[in-house]
Scaffold this motif. Structure first.
Motif, PDB file in Angstrom:
ATOM      1  N   GLN A 186       0.834  -1.212   0.000  1.00 41.84           N
ATOM      2  CA  GLN A 186       0.000   0.000   0.000  1.00 41.84           C
ATOM      3  C   GLN A 186       0.870   1.263   0.000  1.00 41.84           C
ATOM      4  O   GLN A 186       0.512   2.255  -0.642  1.00 41.84           O
ATOM      5  CB  GLN A 186      -0.945   0.003   1.213  1.00 41.84           C
ATOM      6  CG  GLN A 186      -2.001  -1.099   1.177  1.00 41.84           C
ATOM      7  CD  GLN A 186      -2.931  -0.993  -0.038  1.00 41.84           C
ATOM      8  OE1 GLN A 186      -3.394   0.081  -0.380  1.00 41.84           O
ATOM      9  NE2 GLN A 186      -3.185  -2.117  -0.695  1.00 41.84           N
ATOM     10  N   GLU A 187       2.002   1.204   0.687  1.00 40.90           N
ATOM     11  CA  GLU A 187       2.925   2.352   0.697  1.00 40.90           C
ATOM     12  C   GLU A 187       3.579   2.523  -0.668  1.00 40.90           C
ATOM     13  O   GLU A 187       3.768   3.637  -1.151  1.00 40.90           O
ATOM     14  CB  GLU A 187       4.011   2.162   1.762  1.00 40.90           C
ATOM     15  CG  GLU A 187       3.495   2.303   3.182  1.00 40.90           C
ATOM     16  CD  GLU A 187       4.552   1.877   4.207  1.00 40.90           C
ATOM     17  OE1 GLU A 187       5.753   1.961   3.897  1.00 40.90           O
ATOM     18  OE2 GLU A 187       4.159   1.439   5.301  1.00 40.90           O
TER      19      GLU A 187
ATOM     20  N   TYR B 221      -6.423  -0.423  -2.429  1.00 41.30           N
ATOM     21  CA  TYR B 221      -6.013   0.980  -2.267  1.00 41.30           C
ATOM     22  C   TYR B 221      -7.173   1.934  -2.574  1.00 41.30           C
ATOM     23  O   TYR B 221      -7.436   2.877  -1.837  1.00 41.30           O
ATOM     24  CB  TYR B 221      -4.841   1.268  -3.203  1.00 41.30           C
ATOM     25  CG  TYR B 221      -4.261   2.659  -3.069  1.00 41.30           C
ATOM     26  CD1 TYR B 221      -3.240   2.921  -2.164  1.00 41.30           C
ATOM     27  CD2 TYR B 221      -4.736   3.711  -3.851  1.00 41.30           C
ATOM     28  CE1 TYR B 221      -2.708   4.192  -2.035  1.00 41.30           C
ATOM     29  CE2 TYR B 221      -4.212   4.983  -3.729  1.00 41.30           C
ATOM     30  CZ  TYR B 221      -3.201   5.217  -2.814  1.00 41.30           C
ATOM     31  OH  TYR B 221      -2.678   6.476  -2.686  1.00 41.30           O
TER      32      TYR B 221
ATOM     33  N   ASP C 231       1.647   9.140  -5.928  1.00 38.55           N
ATOM     34  CA  ASP C 231       2.061  10.494  -5.532  1.00 38.55           C
ATOM     35  C   ASP C 231       3.151  11.065  -6.433  1.00 38.55           C
ATOM     36  O   ASP C 231       3.239  12.277  -6.625  1.00 38.55           O
ATOM     37  CB  ASP C 231       2.572  10.493  -4.078  1.00 38.55           C
ATOM     38  CG  ASP C 231       1.440  10.378  -3.078  1.00 38.55           C
ATOM     39  OD1 ASP C 231       0.264  10.552  -3.502  1.00 38.55           O
ATOM     40  OD2 ASP C 231       1.711  10.109  -1.892  1.00 38.55           O
TER      41      ASP C 231
ATOM     42  N   LYS D   2       1.089   4.059  -2.984  1.00 43.02           N
ATOM     43  CA  LYS D   2       0.913   5.481  -2.688  1.00 43.02           C
ATOM     44  C   LYS D   2       2.077   6.287  -3.281  1.00 43.02           C
ATOM     45  O   LYS D   2       1.871   7.360  -3.841  1.00 43.02           O
ATOM     46  CB  LYS D   2       0.824   5.694  -1.175  1.00 43.02           C
ATOM     47  CG  LYS D   2       0.541   7.142  -0.800  1.00 43.02           C
ATOM     48  CD  LYS D   2       0.267   7.281   0.679  1.00 43.02           C
ATOM     49  CE  LYS D   2      -0.181   8.679   1.079  1.00 43.02           C
ATOM     50  NZ  LYS D   2       0.306   9.782   0.260  1.00 43.02           N
TER      51      LYS D   2
END
Lengths: 103, 111
Positions: free
Chosen positions: A4-5, A64, A12, A8
């Protein structure tokens, strides 16, 4: 790093990201292919992630966004939608404003 | 296993029943599985057009989330692909009452 990181970070760090099946040159699904074609009709660069290459990404991206299907389009960190929504935004002209807000 | 499912019940009919909660003024559920490389009689690919007043004032993402939630069990199980057209009665009238076509299958994963 947790998936999930990682997701992201990808979302991003790329202004426009398409999670899809296959890649823009060789899409592996009609919905991914149509979404790619729509994005390519604009003069924009986009990152593409092939979910078929990694099961963790494939499962992770659905979690997500809390969205059950692929493709998934993200613009400046925001989830825009899948093929049906992208098609509808393309036809209404709204997609250009989303992809190129400065234009 | 879905408790609604029993012999003779199709996924399509389950979808139709579940989507009634949107009080649709128009509902089309088309099984497009035959367009894909899946076994005959499969119910894996659907094209749904759902016209409901309940979508008024909601974003396209919010509308599809409403439907995805109602069909969560099917999406986690038998449904592999879902084309979803969510419109208000006014939008449906404006677009001439047409269900958009799904793109052709390009192979790829069947899971």
């Amino acid at each position: 790093m947790l998936i999930q990181e990682q997701l992201k970070e990808i979302i991003d760090n790329n202004e426009i990201v398409l999670f899809m099946k296959g890649n823009p040159d060789f899409p592996q699904c009609g919905f991914s292919g149509r979404t790619t074609q729509i994005l390519q009709s604009y003069d924009v660069r986009f990152a593409s992630i092939d979910v078929l290459a990694d099961d963790a990404v494939r499962a992770g991206i659905k979690e997500y966004s809390n969205w059950p299907t692929v493709p998934q389009l993200y613009v400046r960190g925001e989830f825009v939608g899948g093929c049906d929504i992208v098609t509808q935004l393309y036809e209404s002209g709204e997609l250009e404003q989303i992809l190129k807000p400065e234009a | 296993m879905n408790p609604i499912m029993n012999s003779g019940t199709t996924v399509k009919s389950v979808i139709q029943v579940k989507l009634r909660r949107f009080a649709p003024t128009h509902l089309e559920v088309v099984n497009e599985s035959f367009m894909h490389s899946v076994p005959e009689g499969a119910e894996s690919h659907f094209n749904i057009t759902l016209v409901s007043e309940q979508f008024a004032g909601k974003t396209l993402v919010a509308r599809q989330r409403m439907v995805n939630q109602v069909l969560a069990e099917e999406l986690a199980g038998t449904i592999h692909a879902l084309a979803l057209h969510t419109l208000t009665p006014d939008e449906w009238f404006e677009n001439g009452g047409q269900t958009p076509d799904s793109p052709p299958c390009l192979g790829g994963s069947k899971s």
